[in-house]
Design a protein around this motif. Structure first.
Motif, mmCIF file in Angstrom:
data_model
loop_
_atom_site.group_PDB
_atom_site.id
_atom_site.type_symbol
_atom_site.label_atom_id
_atom_site.label_comp_id
_atom_site.label_asym_id
_atom_site.label_seq_id
_atom_site.Cartn_x
_atom_site.Cartn_y
_atom_site.Cartn_z
ATOM 1 N N THR A 32 0.941 -1.185 0.084
ATOM 2 C CA THR A 32 -0.022 0.119 0.094
ATOM 3 C C THR A 32 0.928 1.405 -0.082
ATOM 4 O OG1 THR A 32 -1.805 -1.154 1.110
ATOM 5 C CG2 THR A 32 -1.877 1.409 1.410
ATOM 6 N N GLY A 35 2.197 1.796 -3.305
ATOM 7 C CA GLY A 35 1.284 1.966 -4.428
ATOM 8 C C GLY A 35 1.077 3.516 -4.197
ATOM 9 N N THR A 89 7.788 0.164 -7.576
ATOM 10 C CA THR A 89 6.420 0.627 -8.275
ATOM 11 C C THR A 89 6.802 2.041 -8.957
ATOM 12 O OG1 THR A 89 5.368 -0.539 -6.256
ATOM 13 C CG2 THR A 89 4.317 1.365 -7.318
ATOM 14 N N THR A 332 -4.641 4.630 -8.714
ATOM 15 C CA THR A 332 -5.597 4.956 -7.393
ATOM 16 C C THR A 332 -6.770 3.723 -7.470
ATOM 17 O OG1 THR A 332 -5.182 7.468 -7.824
ATOM 18 C CG2 THR A 332 -7.305 6.495 -6.663
ATOM 19 N N MET A 335 -5.348 0.773 -5.830
ATOM 20 C CA MET A 335 -4.827 0.736 -4.449
ATOM 21 C C MET A 335 -6.189 0.471 -3.840
ATOM 22 S SD MET A 335 -2.749 3.682 -2.632
ATOM 23 C CE MET A 335 -4.055 5.000 -2.911
#
Length: 403
Positions: A32, A35, A89, A332, A335
Motif C-alpha cells: 500500500t 502504491g 513501483t 488509485t 490501490m
C-alpha cells in the motif's frame, strides 16, 4: 519480460512471507505504501519524458525496474521490503508513462491502438507462460527456487531495456510557451473527468485475481476449478481477440461507442455473477462461464476505447504527462480495489454485484459528452505518423490488466 513478471507475481506472496519474513499484514501495508508512492511519479516522469525524449527515459526506468526487482533478493524484513517495493513501483509507473509517449511518437493515428492491443496480447501470453512456470518453483518451495524466479524476472527487465534502446529515438517536445502551465493536464477538466471515470471502470481488472476466487468458494456451489477456468478464458480471449477489437476502434466516435458498450457488457457480467450464488452446481457453472465471457468482452472494449481517447485527446508534446496522469488514475483504482471490492462483493454479497454493475454503466454512459466537452476546449491534433521503417517490435512492458 512478461513471462518473468508472471512467474514473480504468482510466487511473490509465498516468497515474501516464507523467505522474506513478512506477515501477510506487513506485506499488504508495504504494498500500500509503495502504491501511494507510485501515484506521485506518473505525471512528473511523463513530463520528463516529453522534455528529454521518451525513449531515453523509458530505457533508464525499465533498467531501474530490473535493479529493484533483483533487490527483492535482499528482503529479510519489513524495511528493505518497503524500500524495494517503493523503488520498483515508482520505476514501473514512471516507465509506463514514458513508454506510452514513446508509442505515440513511433506510431500514429490508428496504429496507436493496434500497437497497444498487440502489446497487451503478447503480454497476456507471456504472463500465462510465466504463471505456469512458477508452479514448478511453488512445488519445489525452496529459497533457491524462489530466488531463481526473481533473477529471471530482473533479467527480463534488463532485456526489455536493451530492446527499447534499439528503437528509433523520438525527439523531445519543444518548450511550452511561458504563459502555459507546466502541469497542463491538471487544468484539463474533461481529461481529468474522463480519467476519473476510467478509474471506476478499471475496478473490473481485479475481479479475477481478488474477488472471484472468494466469490466462487463462498457463495456458489461450482467447483473451485472454475477459478482457473475463468482465468484461462480471460487470458486466451485477450491473446486471440484484443488486436481484432482494437483494429476496429479507429475513430473517436467508434471509441465512444466501444466505451459505452463496455459499460453495458460489464454490467451484464456483474448481474450474472450475482445470480450464480446458490442454485445447483451446473447452473452456477454455466452462469459463471457466461459472466466470464461477458467480463472479458467488456475488458477488450474498454481497453481499446481508452487507448484511442486518451492518446487522441492528449496535446502534441504532452503525451507523457497525460499518459502519466492516466496511470495515476489507474493506480488509485488498484490501490482502493482490494478493500472496496472485498467489502462490496464478499461482505455484502449479490446486491454488491448490482451496485458495481451500475457503477460501470454510469461511468461509461457519459463518455460521449466528456469527449465532446474536450473537443470544444481544444482541437485534438493527430498523432505523428512515422515512416514504415520506424514501426517494428517495441519491447514495451505492461501489466496484464493495464488499460
Amino acid at each position: 519480460m512478461s513471462a518473468g513478471n508472471g512467474a514473480f507475481v504468482t510466487c511473490s506472496a509465498i516468497y515474501f512471507t516464507r523467505v522474506g519474513g513478512l506477515t501477510p499484514t506487513a506485506m499488504g501495508l508495504g504494498l500500500t505504501i509503495a502504491g501511494a508512492i507510485g501515484l506521485l511519479v506518473g505525471v512528473p516522469v511523463g513530463h520528463l519524458a516529453d522534455r528529454r525524449g521518451p525513449q531515453r527515459v523509458a530505457v533508464l526506468l525499465v533498467a531501474l525496474n530490473g535493479v529493484a526487482a533483483s533487490g527483492y533478493l535482499l528482503v529479510r524484513g519489513f524495511p528493505v521490503f518497503v524500500l524495494m517495493a517503493c523503488l520498483f513501483t515508482a520505476a514501473q509507473r514512471g516507465s509506463r508513462a514514458a513508454q506510452q509517449a514513446l508509442i505515440a511518437g513511433l506510431v500514429g493515428g490508428e496504429e496507436v491502438v493496434r500497437t497497444q492491443a498487440m502489446v497487451r496480447s503478447v503480454n497476456n501470453a507471456g504472463m500465462a507462460v510465466g504463471a505456469g512456470g512458477a508452479s514448478i518453483a511453488l512445488q519445489v518451495g525452496t529459497t533457491t527456487a524462489f530466488s531463481t524466479v526473481i533473477i529471471v524476472n530482473a533479467l527480463g527487465f534488463f532485456a526489455s531495456a536493451a530492446m527499447l534502446a534499439t528503437l528509433p529515438p523520438v525527439p523531445p517536445a519543444p518548450d511550452s510557451p511561458p504563459d502555459e502551465p507546466r502541469w497542463a493536464v491538471f487544468r484539463d477538466g474533461p481529461f481529468v473527468v474522463f480519467t476519473a471515470l476510467g478509474a471506476v471502470v478499471a475496478l473490473h481488472s481485479v475481479l479475477l485475481q481478488i474477488v472471484l476466487p472468494l466469490w466462487i468458494t463462498t457463495y456458489t456451489r461450482a467447483s473451485t476449478a472454475m477459478v482457473t477456468v475463468l482465468f484461462v478464458l480471460n487470458t486466451v480471449s485477450v491473446v486471440l481477440f484484443q488486436v481484432r477489437v482494437g483494429s476496429r476502434v479507429t475513430t473517436m466516435p467508434r471509441a465512444v461507442r466501444a466505451s459505452r458498450w463496455s459499460g453495458v457488457v460489464l454490467c451484464g457480467a456483474c448481474g450474472l455473477f450475482a445470480l450464480s450464488a446458490g442454485g445447483s452446481p451446473v447452473v452456477s457453472t454455466v452462469l459463471l462461464l457466461v459472466a466470464g465471457a461477458l467480463h472479458v468482452g467488456g475488458e477488450l472494449l474498454v481497453s481499446a476505447a481508452s487507448w484511442h481517447i486518451t492518446f487522441g485527446l492528449a496535446p502534441t508534446g504532452k503525451q507523457g504527462q497525460y499518459q502519466g496522469f492516466v496511470m495515476t488514475g489507474y493506480g488509485t483504482a488498484m490501490m482502493l480495489a482490494p478493500t472496496l471490492l472485498t467489502f462490496l462483493l464478499i461482505e455484502w454479497g449479490s446486491p454488491g454485484w448490482f451496485v458495481l454493475g451500475g457503477a460501470f454503466l454510469l461511468a461509461t454512459l457519459p463518455t460521449g459528452a466528456v469527449v465532446a466537452w474536450a473537443e470544444r476546449t481544444r482541437r485534438p491534433q493527430p498523432l505523428p505518423r512515422p515512416s514504415r521503417s520506424q514501426v517494428h517490435a517495441t519491447g514495451m512492458t505492461h501489466d496484464r490488466n493495464e488499460t
